[in-house]
Design an enzyme around this catalytic site. Structure first.
Site, PDB file in Angstrom:
ATOM      1  N   GLU A  53       0.997  -7.141  24.333  1.00  0.00           N
ATOM      2  CA  GLU A  53       0.998  -7.459  25.763  1.00  0.00           C
ATOM      3  C   GLU A  53       2.413  -7.760  26.264  1.00  0.00           C
ATOM      4  OE1 GLU A  53      -0.811  -8.659  23.334  1.00  0.00           O
ATOM      5  OE2 GLU A  53      -2.695  -9.534  23.983  1.00  0.00           O
ATOM      6  N   ALA A 165      -9.565  10.889 -24.932  1.00  0.00           N
ATOM      7  CA  ALA A 165      -9.900   9.799 -25.847  1.00  0.00           C
ATOM      8  C   ALA A 165      -8.635   9.143 -26.393  1.00  0.00           C
ATOM      9  CB  ALA A 165     -10.770  10.329 -26.982  1.00  0.00           C
ATOM     10  N   THR A 197      -3.319  -2.062 -17.397  1.00  0.00           N
ATOM     11  CA  THR A 197      -2.644  -0.915 -16.780  1.00  0.00           C
ATOM     12  C   THR A 197      -1.130  -1.076 -16.847  1.00  0.00           C
ATOM     13  OG1 THR A 197      -4.528  -0.474 -15.335  1.00  0.00           O
ATOM     14  CG2 THR A 197      -2.408   0.394 -14.620  1.00  0.00           C
ATOM     15  N   ASP A 201       0.845   1.810 -18.723  1.00  0.00           N
ATOM     16  CA  ASP A 201       1.599   2.795 -17.920  1.00  0.00           C
ATOM     17  C   ASP A 201       2.925   2.267 -17.386  1.00  0.00           C
ATOM     18  OD1 ASP A 201      -0.727   4.195 -18.286  1.00  0.00           O
ATOM     19  OD2 ASP A 201      -1.488   3.865 -16.253  1.00  0.00           O
ATOM     20  N   SER A 235      -4.829 -12.416 -17.300  1.00  0.00           N
ATOM     21  CA  SER A 235      -5.456 -13.634 -17.853  1.00  0.00           C
ATOM     22  C   SER A 235      -4.786 -14.101 -19.141  1.00  0.00           C
ATOM     23  CB  SER A 235      -6.938 -13.375 -18.138  1.00  0.00           C
ATOM     24  OG  SER A 235      -7.576 -12.874 -16.987  1.00  0.00           O
ATOM     25  N   GLU A 303      -5.592  -0.335  -7.788  1.00  0.00           N
ATOM     26  CA  GLU A 303      -5.369   0.801  -8.697  1.00  0.00           C
ATOM     27  C   GLU A 303      -5.449   0.241 -10.095  1.00  0.00           C
ATOM     28  OE1 GLU A 303      -2.132   3.492  -7.933  1.00  0.00           O
ATOM     29  OE2 GLU A 303      -2.086   2.920  -5.818  1.00  0.00           O
ATOM     30  N   GLY A 305      -7.814   0.271 -14.130  1.00  0.00           N
ATOM     31  CA  GLY A 305      -8.618   1.023 -15.088  1.00  0.00           C
ATOM     32  C   GLY A 305     -10.092   0.664 -14.978  1.00  0.00           C
ATOM     33  N   LEU A 308     -11.221  -3.428 -14.911  1.00  0.00           N
ATOM     34  CA  LEU A 308     -11.094  -4.202 -13.665  1.00  0.00           C
ATOM     35  C   LEU A 308     -11.959  -3.587 -12.557  1.00  0.00           C
ATOM     36  CD1 LEU A 308      -9.824  -6.578 -12.146  1.00  0.00           C
ATOM     37  CD2 LEU A 308      -7.874  -5.122 -11.588  1.00  0.00           C
TER      38      LEU A 308
HETATM   39  C1  AOF Z   1      -2.459 -10.519  20.751  1.00  0.00           C
HETATM   40  N1  AOF Z   1      -1.656  -9.416  20.778  1.00  0.00           N
HETATM   41  O1  AOF Z   1      -0.415  -7.883  19.796  1.00  0.00           O
HETATM   42  C2  AOF Z   1      -1.483  -9.469  18.428  1.00  0.00           C
HETATM   43  C3  AOF Z   1      -2.373 -10.595  18.408  1.00  0.00           C
HETATM   44  O2  AOF Z   1       1.846 -15.491  14.571  1.00  0.00           O
HETATM   45  P1  AOF Z   1       1.628 -14.753  15.852  1.00  0.00           P
HETATM   46  O3  AOF Z   1       2.134 -15.482  17.053  1.00  0.00           O
HETATM   47  O4  AOF Z   1       2.129 -13.335  15.794  1.00  0.00           O
HETATM   48  O5  AOF Z   1       0.043 -14.683  16.076  1.00  0.00           O
HETATM   49  C4  AOF Z   1      -0.733 -13.884  15.231  1.00  0.00           C
HETATM   50  C5  AOF Z   1      -2.167 -13.929  15.688  1.00  0.00           C
HETATM   51  O6  AOF Z   1      -2.265 -13.441  17.035  1.00  0.00           O
HETATM   52  C6  AOF Z   1      -3.060 -13.020  14.860  1.00  0.00           C
HETATM   53  O7  AOF Z   1      -3.632 -13.712  13.774  1.00  0.00           O
HETATM   54  C7  AOF Z   1      -4.100 -12.574  15.871  1.00  0.00           C
HETATM   55  O8  AOF Z   1      -5.116 -13.551  16.044  1.00  0.00           O
HETATM   56  C8  AOF Z   1      -3.303 -12.495  17.154  1.00  0.00           C
HETATM   57  N2  AOF Z   1      -2.702 -11.161  17.236  1.00  0.00           N
HETATM   58  N3  AOF Z   1      -2.826 -11.050  19.570  1.00  0.00           N
HETATM   59  O9  AOF Z   1      -2.846 -11.020  21.793  1.00  0.00           O
HETATM   60  C9  AOF Z   1      -1.155  -8.872  19.688  1.00  0.00           C
HETATM   61  N4  AOF Z   1      -0.931  -8.970  17.297  1.00  0.00           N
HETATM   62 ZN    ZN Z   2      -0.614 -12.552  21.660  1.00  0.00          ZN
END
Ligand code: AOF
Ligand code: ZN
Length: 373
Positions: A53, A165, A197, A201, A235, A303, A305, A308
């Site tokens: 916004e 195998a 893993t 790998d 673990s 990702e 094996g 898990l």
């Molecule tokens: C909105 N518009 O574009 C987003 C929202 O730590 P902050 O201030 O960035 O807040 C993050 C929280 O805001 C996030 O957990 C979610 O609830 C909301 N995200 N809200 O109005 C946005 N990215």
């Molecule tokens: Zn916001």
């Protein structure tokens, strides 16, 4: 109204542009319209930076007075890393706000829309709600349940085998499938694997930007992309500072029953977890999921094996199984896809619903949703 859908669809498209970068924040897009003209638009790019916004309001400037704002997620009402968007919309004199869906974040949860209505703004919500839901499966699941959205990736031959195998297993699937995997990794908050893993790998478990699709690389400068956290279920404390993933950029978390006192680099953390019920030698999978969500992991890309994979399915924490099938046969002496100890009747076999099926290079990709009883 059809016009409303047109603008909301545009806001959803904008939101999608943040899908590789916003974690742990949601993808959000915003379009501001006045007298049929788009006067401002924006999307959330990165946590800590302005919300959608704010970008759209900055572009609109004074013209926002009396305008309609289309937002894919309820405007926030809290002081997080940024001030509340609901206040910013009111201050700019926006007359009407169309919201696709409510923000389940308990710090918002309807309060954003309440603040707008209190200030005399006309608010509607629910337009293209399903599309808005699909934008943020990880964020929404974490906020609603305290669990991450878990995507289990498996790759196998047509006969469901993952390795000979002898253990020989490199490159069962095609380079195209491996590139597709890179795009999933890039969207995830964390990548989970097992010590088995890592020992077998020695993977890096990083996103390699050069192997991402062109469209993604063009959209983002390399510097602006993050590495998902690498999480290893370890673990028995078998991972050492010499393993490759330890030295990669970004963080590594070792999920252990007790920490060791090796000299780990600063980016490595040992998470201490309880053992599973009836299995004192292994970390509890559910406790690990809860801890990852508390640490703001929205989407967990697994990702691992057969062992898990089976443990995650048995624990009922998998949201999606993503299965790549290479058109080859490895024979019945080769290793199977998934260990499901104790499974002895067909009636108890895990079942899935097919959500998507497509060809990736020469391989087949299935997206399956576990059917939990
Ligand atoms: C909105 N518009 O574009 C987003 C929202 O730590 P902050 O201030 O960035 O807040 C993050 C929280 O805001 C996030 O957990 C979610 O609830 C909301 N995200 N809200 O109005 C946005 N990215
Ligand atoms: Zn916001």
């Amino acid at each position: 109204m059809q016009l409303d859908e047109f603008y909301m669809a545009r806001a959803l498209g904008l939101a999608r542009r943040g899908r590789f970068t916003t974690a742990p924040n949601p993808n959000v897009g915003c379009v501001i319209v006045r007298e049929g003209n788009i006067i401002g638009e924006g999307f959330h790019l990165r946590a800590g930076e302005p919300h959608a916004e704010v970008h759209a309001l900055r572009m609109a400037g004074a013209a926002a007075r009396g305008a309609t704002a289309y937002v894919t997620l309820e405007p926030c009402s809290h002081h997080g890393r940024t001030p509340p968007c609901a206040d910013a919309l009111v201050a700019a004199g926006v007359a009407r706000v169309v919201v696709a869906m409510q923000d389940p974040n308990p710090q918002v949860a309807g309060r954003g829309m309440y603040l707008l209505r209190q200030a005399g703004v006309s608010v509607e919500h629910g337009l293209m709600m399903n599309e808005a839901e699909a934008l943020n499966p990880g964020f929404l699941k974490r906020m609603r349940t305290g669990f991450p959205y878990v995507q289990l990736k498996l790759a196998a031959s047509l006969d469901g085998r993952t390795a000979m195998a002898s253990g020989e297993s490199q490159w069962i699937t095609s380079p195209q499938a491996r590139r597709d995997v890179q795009a999933f990794r890039a969207r995830a908050g964390a990548i989970l694997t097992s010590a088995a893993t890592v020992l077998a790998d020695d993977p890096a478990l990083t996103v390699r930007w050069e192997s991402l699709p062109e469209s993604i690389r063009e959209a983002y400068a390399q510097a602006s992309l993050r590495q998902p956290v690498r999480v290893v279920v370890d673990s028995q404390n078998r991972v050492t500072p010499a393993h490759r993933l330890v030295a990669q950029p970004g963080q590594t978390w070792l999920a252990r029953l007790r920490p060791d006192d090796r000299p780990w680099p600063r980016d490595v953390e040992q998470l201490t977890l309880p053992s599973g019920q009836g299995d004192t030698a292994r970390v509890d999978i559910v406790a690990l999921m809860l801890m990852l969500a508390r640490r703001q992991v929205n989407t967990l890309w697994v990702e691992a094996g057969a062992s898990l994979a089976g443990a995650l399915l048995n624990a009922g924490v998998v949201d999606e199984l993503i299965l790549y099938l290479a058109p080859k046969l490895l024979g019945s002496a080769a290793r199977g896809l998934c260990d499901l100890p104790g499974l002895d009747t067909l009636a108890r076999a895990p079942e899935f619903d097919l959500a998507d099926l497509r060809q990736v290079g020469p391989d087949i990709r299935l997206r399956l949703k576990p059917r939990y009883p």
